[in-house]
Design a protein around this motif. Structure first.
Motif, PDB file in Angstrom:
ATOM      1  N   THR A   1       0.760  -1.224  -0.035  1.00  0.00           N
ATOM      2  CA  THR A   1       0.145  -0.100  -0.039  1.00  0.00           C
ATOM      3  C   THR A   1       0.882   1.128  -0.103  1.00  0.00           C
ATOM      4  O   THR A   1       0.625   2.039  -0.901  1.00  0.00           O
TER       5      THR A   1
ATOM      6  N   TYR B   1       2.118   2.002  -3.494  1.00  0.00           N
ATOM      7  CA  TYR B   1       1.299   2.734  -4.211  1.00  0.00           C
ATOM      8  C   TYR B   1       1.095   4.077  -4.093  1.00  0.00           C
ATOM      9  O   TYR B   1       1.048   4.893  -4.791  1.00  0.00           O
ATOM     10  N   LEU B   2       1.212   4.472  -2.676  1.00  0.00           N
ATOM     11  CA  LEU B   2       0.467   5.837  -2.189  1.00  0.00           C
ATOM     12  C   LEU B   2       1.797   6.831  -2.106  1.00  0.00           C
ATOM     13  O   LEU B   2       1.489   7.902  -2.427  1.00  0.00           O
TER      14      LEU B   2
ATOM     15  N   TYR C   1       1.910   9.845  -4.824  1.00  0.00           N
ATOM     16  CA  TYR C   1       0.932  10.787  -4.594  1.00  0.00           C
ATOM     17  C   TYR C   1       1.384  11.525  -3.773  1.00  0.00           C
ATOM     18  O   TYR C   1       1.362  12.964  -3.878  1.00  0.00           O
TER      19      TYR C   1
ATOM     20  N   LEU D   1      -7.391   7.017  -0.346  1.00  0.00           N
ATOM     21  CA  LEU D   1      -7.060   6.029  -1.420  1.00  0.00           C
ATOM     22  C   LEU D   1      -6.798   4.719  -0.603  1.00  0.00           C
ATOM     23  O   LEU D   1      -7.336   3.540  -1.132  1.00  0.00           O
TER      24      LEU D   1
ATOM     25  N   PHE E   1      -8.703   0.939  -1.097  1.00  0.00           N
ATOM     26  CA  PHE E   1      -7.738   0.056  -1.906  1.00  0.00           C
ATOM     27  C   PHE E   1      -7.960  -1.079  -1.954  1.00  0.00           C
ATOM     28  O   PHE E   1      -8.124  -1.910  -0.930  1.00  0.00           O
TER      29      PHE E   1
ATOM     30  N   THR F   1     -15.217   8.399   2.729  1.00  0.00           N
ATOM     31  CA  THR F   1     -14.564   8.972   1.866  1.00  0.00           C
ATOM     32  C   THR F   1     -15.194  10.458   1.593  1.00  0.00           C
ATOM     33  O   THR F   1     -14.257  11.455   1.424  1.00  0.00           O
TER      34      THR F   1
END
Lengths: 388, 592
Positions: B180, B183-184, B187, B240, B244, B286
């Motif tokens: 994770t 992936y993050l 950003y 996110l 995810f 969210t």
């Protein structure tokens, strides 16, 4: 108005209105045109007649509605009421595309992705002018706006003055009936502005179009215009040649807006057709009559270059042809090159006089008399002050 | 020249003139509606309907909404907050999101700071090292991580060799966390970097001239100025991480289920009720976080689409080594290694001779590449991906142009904000929620398994990004040039195409590219609604990851990495060339 050059060949668009010769193209008649923004009138019902071939300027402070009027003539804004005729045809409902006009935008609005030549060519392509003829016309326009050799450049590679000339060439390429210019020199520095202003005028004369020019710069208006109109709060205050407007302002706003002036409040004593007698303080003056004046409260407008300094005291003789206006004390003397600017205090009224710098300069604190030629005093009606 | 002549003309009654103006207005409104209708229709059918459908299903105990006898029942939601098993899943999900956000900030902040203090050249290079992994499909990177973490992967080998004993992170919480964060991280770094480079160096210098120590300057001047991007970056990453799906699904294994994975499993066994309720729960969480982002940052910038170009330090505050800078440099090195190694890892695997994926690879062969280009097992998916991505990009750009055109003409700022918010709603929505809703709706419409169905689904998430690019370009472009084209006689359509669209062509191409990439990389939606035998490329890789790794997967993965590297390198070279050319031209222009 005589033209210095031979008549140019017309483009493919011979859309001249029937019954009008090529010489007299682009007469604009605005009748009772009005427009409101959120209920507030941006343009009060306005009448305007711009003659064919004339260079006409709309002059006014920002927010006076001059750009609104220009955009209505261009068809970029719809008027709420009134009609608009170009060359005798009602074009009030005609979309911009069909009006046969040229528009020069304040920021030029050149197409950034097209070269100089392609920008000029755009309107001709839209009109489906054949290739060879189009190329010839583009070359002609590039020459006319003195940009030879720059045809392949992109707008971003040009200076402000050059961009302005491209905008002018683009607007003129399809030989429009009316050329509309929205403060085209506003973004340029002073020297360039004067130079290009003269050029705009030359190009307008050579291309034989009517021009309606919007500006807030009075010098530009004086240099360029055959006639001009001063606008304020959505209406045209006064129309006339630059000289008429400067010498014979119709109201206090026009008097103050055009050039510098000294204002002396007074009251109307008598009036006969062309001249009027006014009492300012202790003195009686003869001034040009102003038919727009209704009441007795008036203001005398005297330009700094029209005032003459004389010896102090009400008893001292006054030179022939001059009248005494007021007594004053000199508060400041400044040398400005072409002239010497004298600031005075005429019993509470601050005023200024321009003198020949070669003449002997008065000293601060001197008591003097303000003298003026009778015919040079302009009269306007006094206004309730809070505005302006 | 004649004197003042106000031509006296007869006045016309107001009513006669007023009518045509109003008719023209109505005409333009009708035109707008006609233009907008297809956009709105697609939006309603493939976004609003799916979300509403999931919402309605969540309110029925058996997960079936019956329009004839509508029921509102909260038993699914009750279960979410009572059931021990579900509570454990929720807690695990939140914990994963919090932990990965913390780790991301700890790694991302020093990295972004270090890069923002470097010279333009070095900063550009390091940003490239972060951007390449960012653009490489997450499935490819996950494949690499799986092989690194697997029992015969490099981590375990290293640990055994050093005598730490068996260290298998695959199918553990730690493994999920690593995936994770991987992936993050990009950003976070990109958001922070943008914030840090916009800080005025003079403020830091001013604090120093006032006698503040560098530690004090950092906490009292620098940090407050980057706090906005820090908080919004962290919230973005948290959101996110919360919903995810891919990383927990692949790296987490059966014991480490998160909400998204659980939802997918429930849909597989047709338990729509509880899955829908979970989906809506994610959506609510969210939305709350996004409101936070908007409050902090003032606006919402969809991640990763802004131009992240190296700006370089100003000469006023030159780069200088200090203990803090050294720590930042070390962290940056870790971050970049963490991002780049998995991407590079696919290459040695792709050329190994063994039929199974092992590290270190044995022998050298290009056989697997040949197999990729000859077997229908890969050519089918590649072709499918290209068709879907191209279709999605074309449709997205079309929709974005229409929508941008209409909003750029609008005068009301509230309406603009409402339309902007609605347009971005699909990318804010958790992918798993959108996926099950889309699956539901497309089943009803008979679109599942069709290329058109997938294109429409991908357009829903790709069009907002295209729209963001095009509307930004349109609103920063000079509105006057369109009016200028009108005054030259061009019709409205002609002016729009030859002037407005042509003028923002780079952004239109960018909008096409971003929609293409979005569709090309998309897994979750494609996983659900592709019921046919041929799947898109990332879904095919995902399926192999789930079922065991085939030796051609590394070859495909390395080809995908090469494509990204090639594009990124070409882009940076061309943009550098363009900027050099414009610099030359303006220099030439200085000399008359």
């Amino acid at each position: 108005m005589t033209l210095s050059t031979a008549r140019r060949t017309r483009g493919a668009d011979a859309t001249t209105a029937p019954g009008l010769s090529g010489e007299r193209r682009g007469e604009v008649v605005v009748s009772d045109i009005g427009l409101d923004y959120n209920g507030v009138p941006a343009l009060a019902d306005t009448d305007l007649h711009v003659h064919a071939g004339e260079f006409f300027t709309l002059l006014g402070p920002s927010g006076s509605g001059k750009t609104t009027l220009l955009r209505i003539i261009a068809g970029l804004l719809d008027p709420a009421r009134g009609t608009l005729h170009i060359d005798g045809t009602d074009v009030t409902r005609t979309p911009t595309q069909k009006r046969d006009i040229g528009f020069v935008f304040q920021n030029y609005a050149l197409f950034p992705h097209l070269t100089v030549a392609e920008n000029i060519e755009y309107g001709l392509k839209v009109r489906k002018m054949p290739g060879a003829k189009r190329a010839a016309r583009v070359a002609e326009m590039v020459d006319l706006v003195a940009l030879g050799g720059f045809g392949d450049r992109y707008p971003a590679q040009l200076s402000g003055g050059q961009q302005q000339r491209v905008a002018l060439g683009r607007a003129l390429a399809q030989n429009p009936r009316v050329l509309l210019l929205d403060e085209p020199l506003g973004a340029l520095d002073r020297g360039l502005r004067e130079e290009l202003g003269a050029e705009v005028r030359r190009i307008q004369q050579e291309s034989n179009t009517t021009a309606v020019y919007v500006t807030h710069d009075q010098e530009e208006a004086f240099i360029l215009s055959d006639r001009m109109g001063v606008m304020r709060d959505g209406r045209i205050c006064q129309l006339g040649t630059p000289e008429q407007l400067y010498r014979e302002p119709k109201d206090l706003f026009v008097a103050k807006f055009l050039g510098k002036t000294n204002l002396f409040p007074g009251s109307l004593v008598s009036s006969d057709g062309s001249t009027a007698t006014v009492r300012v303080g202790d003195h009686d003056l003869v001034a040009r009559a102003n038919p727009a004046i209704m009441g007795d409260d008036v203001v005398c407008s005297v330009r700094p270059e029209q005032l003459v300094l004389g010896a102090a005291g009400a008893a001292t003789p006054v030179p022939a042809g001059l009248t005494r206006l007021a007594g004053a004390v000199i508060t400041e003397v400044r040398f400005l090159g072409q002239r010497r600017s004298i600031h005075l205090d005429a019993s509470g009224i601050a005023c200024s006089v321009d003198l020949d710098p070669a003449a002997p300069a008065p000293a601060v604190g001197d008591h003097v008399s303000l003298l003026v030629r009778p015919g040079e005093v302009a009269l306007v009606a006094a206004e309730p002050e809070p505005k302006a | 020249m004649t004197a003042t002549t106000d031509a006296p003309t007869p006045t016309t009654p107001l009513a006669i003139n007023a009518a045509p103006v109003i008719r023209r207005r109505i005409g333009t409104i009708a035109g707008r509606i006609a233009l907008l209708a297809p956009v709105v229709a697609i939006y309603l059918v493939f976004f609003v309907w799916p979300v509403v459908s999931v919402l309605l299903r969540s309110l029925s105990p058996d997960g079936k909404f019956d329009a004839a006898a509508p029921v509102i029942d909260f038993s699914n939601y009750q279960k979410i907050f009572i059931d021990d098993f579900l509570l454990r899943i929720e807690w695990r999900t939140v914990l994963l999101a919090i932990n990965s956000t913390l780790l991301t900030v700890l790694l991302g902040f020093p990295t972004a700071y270090f890069i923002s203090r470097l010279s333009k050249r070095t900063a550009g290079l390091l940003l490239l090292l972060i951007l390449v992994p960012f653009w490489v499909s997450i499935v490819v990177r996950l494949f690499a991580v799986t092989s690194i973490l697997s029992p015969n992967g490099i981590v375990n080998q290293l640990s055994l060799a050093l005598g730490f004993g068996e260290t298998s992170l695959l199918y553990t919480q730690a493994g999920t966390l690593v995936g994770t964060v991987m992936y993050l991280l990009p950003y976070m770094v990109l958001v922070l970097y943008a914030g840090m480079t916009s800080v005025d160096d003079n403020l830091v210098l001013a604090a120093r001239t006032l006698g503040a120590s560098s530690v004090r300057t950092f906490f009292t001047v620098y940090l407050p100025m980057v706090r906005g991007s820090l908080v919004s970056g962290a919230l973005l990453v948290f959101i996110l991480g919360l919903s995810f799906f891919l990383v927990p699904a692949i790296l987490g294994g059966p014991q480490e289920q998160t909400i998204s994975v659980y939802i997918q499993q429930q849909i597989d066994v047709y338990q729509w009720g509880i899955a829908s309720a979970m989906g809506i729960l994610l959506l609510i969480a969210t939305i709350i976080c996004y409101v936070g982002v908007v409050k902090v940052a003032g606006s919402f910038q969809p991640g990763g689409i802004g131009p992240s170009q190296a700006k370089g330090v100003s000469t006023s505050l030159p780069f200088r080594w200090s203990p803090w800078m050294a720590v930042s440099a070390v962290v940056s090195f870790i971050t970049i290694a963490f991002l780049v190694i998995p991407v590079l890892f696919v290459f040695p695997l792709a050329v190994g001779e063994t039929g199974t994926v092992v590290f270190p690879p044995r022998g050298f062969t290009l056989r697997w590449f040949g197999e990729v280009f000859t077997s229908q097992a890969w050519l089918g998916p590649i072709w499918q991906s290209i068709i879907v991505a191209t279709g999605t990009a074309a449709l997205s750009v079309g929709m974005a142009l229409i929508l941008a055109r209409v909003t750029s003409r609008m005068t009301s700022t509230t309406w603009k904000a409402v339309i902007g918010g609605l347009a971005f709603a699909p990318i804010v929505t958790p992918a798993i929620l959108l996926a099950i809703g889309m699956f539901d709706v497309q089943l009803k419409l008979g679109l599942t398994g069709s290329v058109i169905g997938l294109i429409l689904a991908h357009t829903i998430i790709a069009a907002p990004l295209s729209y963001a690019l095009i509307v930004a370009a349109m609103s920063s472009a000079d509105r006057g040039i369109e009016a200028a084209a009108w005054t030259l006689g061009a019709s409205r359509a002609r002016a729009f195409w030859t002037i407005v669209v042509r003028g923002i062509m780079p952004s239109v191409i960018g909008a096409f590219a971003i929609a293409f990439v979005t569709s090309w990389d998309e897994v979750v939606l494609a996983l659900f609604i592709q019921t046919g035998p041929t799947k898109t490329l990332p879904v095919t890789i995902y399926k192999y990851l789930e079922s065991g790794i085939v030796p051609t997967v590394p070859a495909v993965a390395s080809l995908l990495v090469l494509v990204v590297v090639a594009i990124v390198v070409v882009r940076s070279v061309t943009s550098r060339a363009t900027s050099r050319r414009t610099a030359q031209l303006s220099a030439r222009q200085e000399k008359p």
